[in-house]
Design an enzyme around this catalytic site. Sequence first.
Site, PDB file in Angstrom:
ATOM      1  N   CYS A   1      -7.203   4.735  -4.970  1.00 29.82           N
ATOM      2  CA  CYS A   1      -8.546   4.572  -5.511  1.00 29.82           C
ATOM      3  C   CYS A   1      -8.807   5.586  -6.625  1.00 29.82           C
ATOM      4  CB  CYS A   1      -9.576   4.788  -4.418  1.00 29.82           C
ATOM      5  SG  CYS A   1      -9.308   3.747  -2.995  1.00 29.82           S
TER       6      CYS A   1
ATOM      7  N   ARG B   1      -2.800   4.019 -11.206  1.00 29.45           N
ATOM      8  CA  ARG B   1      -2.749   4.549  -9.842  1.00 29.45           C
ATOM      9  C   ARG B   1      -2.540   3.441  -8.812  1.00 29.45           C
ATOM     10  NH1 ARG B   1      -5.250   9.654  -9.309  1.00 29.45           N
ATOM     11  NH2 ARG B   1      -5.790   9.139  -7.179  1.00 29.45           N
TER      12      ARG B   1
ATOM     13  N   TRP C   1      -8.255   0.577  -3.721  1.00 30.92           N
ATOM     14  CA  TRP C   1      -6.982   0.142  -3.120  1.00 30.92           C
ATOM     15  C   TRP C   1      -7.307  -0.075  -1.652  1.00 30.92           C
ATOM     16  CZ3 TRP C   1      -3.159   1.975   0.363  1.00 30.92           C
ATOM     17  CH2 TRP C   1      -1.892   1.411   0.209  1.00 30.92           C
TER      18      TRP C   1
ATOM     19  N   ASN D   1     -13.506   7.750  -2.469  1.00 31.95           N
ATOM     20  CA  ASN D   1     -12.047   7.754  -2.242  1.00 31.95           C
ATOM     21  C   ASN D   1     -11.790   8.447  -0.915  1.00 31.95           C
ATOM     22  OD1 ASN D   1     -11.743   6.728  -4.782  1.00 31.95           O
ATOM     23  ND2 ASN D   1     -10.692   8.507  -5.640  1.00 31.95           N
ATOM     24  N   GLY D   2     -10.812   7.969  -0.175  1.00 34.18           N
ATOM     25  CA  GLY D   2     -10.485   8.617   1.103  1.00 34.18           C
ATOM     26  C   GLY D   2     -10.792   7.678   2.250  1.00 34.18           C
TER      27      GLY D   2
ATOM     28  N   GLU E   1      17.878   6.563  -4.615  1.00 36.08           N
ATOM     29  CA  GLU E   1      16.850   6.508  -5.651  1.00 36.08           C
ATOM     30  C   GLU E   1      16.996   5.233  -6.485  1.00 36.08           C
ATOM     31  OE1 GLU E   1      14.148   7.633  -6.319  1.00 36.08           O
ATOM     32  OE2 GLU E   1      13.842   7.489  -8.484  1.00 36.08           O
TER      33      GLU E   1
ATOM     34  N   LYS F   1      14.171   2.301  -6.835  1.00 32.98           N
ATOM     35  CA  LYS F   1      13.621   1.830  -8.117  1.00 32.98           C
ATOM     36  C   LYS F   1      13.695   0.307  -8.199  1.00 32.98           C
ATOM     37  CE  LYS F   1      11.806   4.547  -9.127  1.00 32.98           C
ATOM     38  NZ  LYS F   1      11.818   5.866  -8.598  1.00 32.98           N
TER      39      LYS F   1
ATOM     40  N   GLU G   1      11.141  -1.371  -5.810  1.00 35.05           N
ATOM     41  CA  GLU G   1       9.737  -1.183  -6.189  1.00 35.05           C
ATOM     42  C   GLU G   1       9.284  -2.107  -7.303  1.00 35.05           C
ATOM     43  OE1 GLU G   1       8.190   3.254  -5.927  1.00 35.05           O
ATOM     44  OE2 GLU G   1      10.028   3.100  -7.070  1.00 35.05           O
TER      45      GLU G   1
ATOM     46  N   HIS H   1      31.081   0.831   8.071  1.00 39.72           N
ATOM     47  CA  HIS H   1      30.526   0.968   9.428  1.00 39.72           C
ATOM     48  C   HIS H   1      29.402  -0.038   9.703  1.00 39.72           C
ATOM     49  CE1 HIS H   1      32.928   4.512  10.155  1.00 39.72           C
ATOM     50  NE2 HIS H   1      32.507   5.023   9.017  1.00 39.72           N
TER      51      HIS H   1
ATOM     52  N   LYS I   1       0.117   4.885  -7.310  1.00 37.85           N
ATOM     53  CA  LYS I   1       0.819   6.012  -7.913  1.00 37.85           C
ATOM     54  C   LYS I   1       0.750   7.250  -7.043  1.00 37.85           C
ATOM     55  CE  LYS I   1       3.129   8.206 -11.025  1.00 37.85           C
ATOM     56  NZ  LYS I   1       4.578   7.958 -10.974  1.00 37.85           N
TER      57      LYS I   1
END
Length: 607
Positions: A2, A27, A73, A99-100, A480, A484, A487, A503, A602
């Site tokens: 948010c 964000r 969000w 926000n929160g 990583e 990427k 995402e 394995h 973000k």
Amino acid sequence: MCGIIGYCGPKPMGEVLLEGLKRMEYRGYDSAGIAVRSNAEITVIKRAGKIATLREAVQGELEGDCGIGHTRWATHGGVTDENAHPHLDAAGKVAIVHNGIIENYSVLREKLAAEGVEFASETDSEVIAHLIAKLYDGNLAAAVQQVVQLLKGTYGIAVTHIDEPGVLVGARNGSPLVLGVGEQEMFLASDVTAILGHTKQAIYLEDGEIVTITADDYRTTDLQSRKVDKHIQIINWELEEIEKGGYRHFMEKEIFEQPESILRAMQGRLDHEYATGHLGGLNMSKKELLDLERVKIIAAGTSFYAGLVASYLIESIARIPCTVELAAEVRYRNPIVERNSIYFAISQSGETADTLYAMRELQRKGARVLGICNVVGATIPRESDGGVYIHSGPEIAVASTKAFTSQLTALYVFTLLIARMRHMSYEAGMMFVQALEEVPDQVAKVLNLAPAIAEIAHKYHEARNFLFLGRGINYPVAFEGALKLKEISYIHAEGYSAAEVKHGPIALISPDTPSLFLVPDDALREKVISNMKEVKARNGQVIAVCVEDDHEVAALADDVIMVPRVHELMYPFVMTIPLQLFAYYTALELGRDVDQPRNLAKSVTVE
Ligand code: F6R
């Protein structure tokens, strides 16, 4: 996640608010809204979906003396117009953005409902508007002060009241809020990018502080109404840095910025005379550094993988045990804090809730926690016991790229510093310094491979599953790379140690599941080649990232990306770049929303 913007001043209200929201789009959000106060009423316009949809709904210019805006969000309640912020009280006199998460909202909601209050949304936030309306007695700051003491959880809020022309009140607890001080105008924002187009003067609120702003004044107090004197800090980011500057996407721009961002992360931190590193912000004496027996790293996502790379480096050249843990797991496992140990909390945003709460838990138990952060003034660097800023400049794309290589750079400098205090010779230190200083140029060379990597992405973009395989210090780089790709292209990808494939994951190998192998010219090269052969023998397609002139690997792989030969500990830098580019071009092929991939935010400020 948010975002909050608030404005008091003479500029066109709707424009300032919408521009602020647009700057915070990166964000991640799923609805947006604004509220503008005028003498007639508080006008609220809010929509599920993108800011473009909200902009269409805002007919003409909105006249007003102050206003607030929000990108939401979703957490409590679905993505609907009603659940979008701002929220009004029943009489339409108070508008809030939040926000929160208000943890005790259901108790508060039940009480208000029993008193006859009707709710217009399913959110936890709406209770704040009703409570302020209920306790308002001619002083908005006083009402906010009383209400926040009823709330359990986290909040950054901005509030306007119909009876208080040109006044906004903000408060924070666990969710960032910054005051922007302009010429005859003031701002409230959860993120400095929202105000950077207007002012560079910022005041960061602390938890438990309340701020009242008008166009030409501000006042900060604590929850007991005691005045708190705050210092203005100058935001050291330029407006151009938060614009695309000719690139198609922020992610593309940020990938290509890495030669400079890596350089910035090492500038002034390498000491040629003594072949060591210099990090002033650690706040540790020479004796404390010498006594260090253990390094522990906590982080999430990409920052976690940077920590994993560093753990290989720290153990191999400083010979100090180093463990890396997901921050979300640390907080609830009742961590044991050992003597002579330090923790690094790595976080690009400096606001990640999992990392922040783990850091606080560790500090409560006496740990010394150092931050490795990008955003200056964020909560983690402010609450940590010292640390290092990575100076990447703003990272706007949701997928982290340049922050990763700058986090590595800072951790490499730290490792050099402690290694030179222990087993590392002057000559080895000097070689390390030179090798690190060559990284920006080598990264620039890898970036020249972009067109060839785009072609490989074109060839493989229809695959639904991918394996990323590496070993040793490049094993976390494989994680990583997989992250990427997941995402931003939504292709399922897993990172593994190349040795681990046999394995279990080898069962996945088929012509439809390509594997991307990292094959640097290091001590494990032969082993990785064997692992590659195992995959090829099962008709798996292989993309290899190897060093230039490695004809053996080139002959085995279906496709090859050849990076410059570097010092064997520097491969994580040059091996990461092709993976970032591969993910980027694959997402482009698939027409994905590269900078704002679905469901992601973000900075993840909820647990
Ligand atoms: C990956 C990504 C996330 C973040 C994670 C931690 O591209 O962006 O995985 O790395 O949310 O964020 P920070 O570093 O801000 O704590």
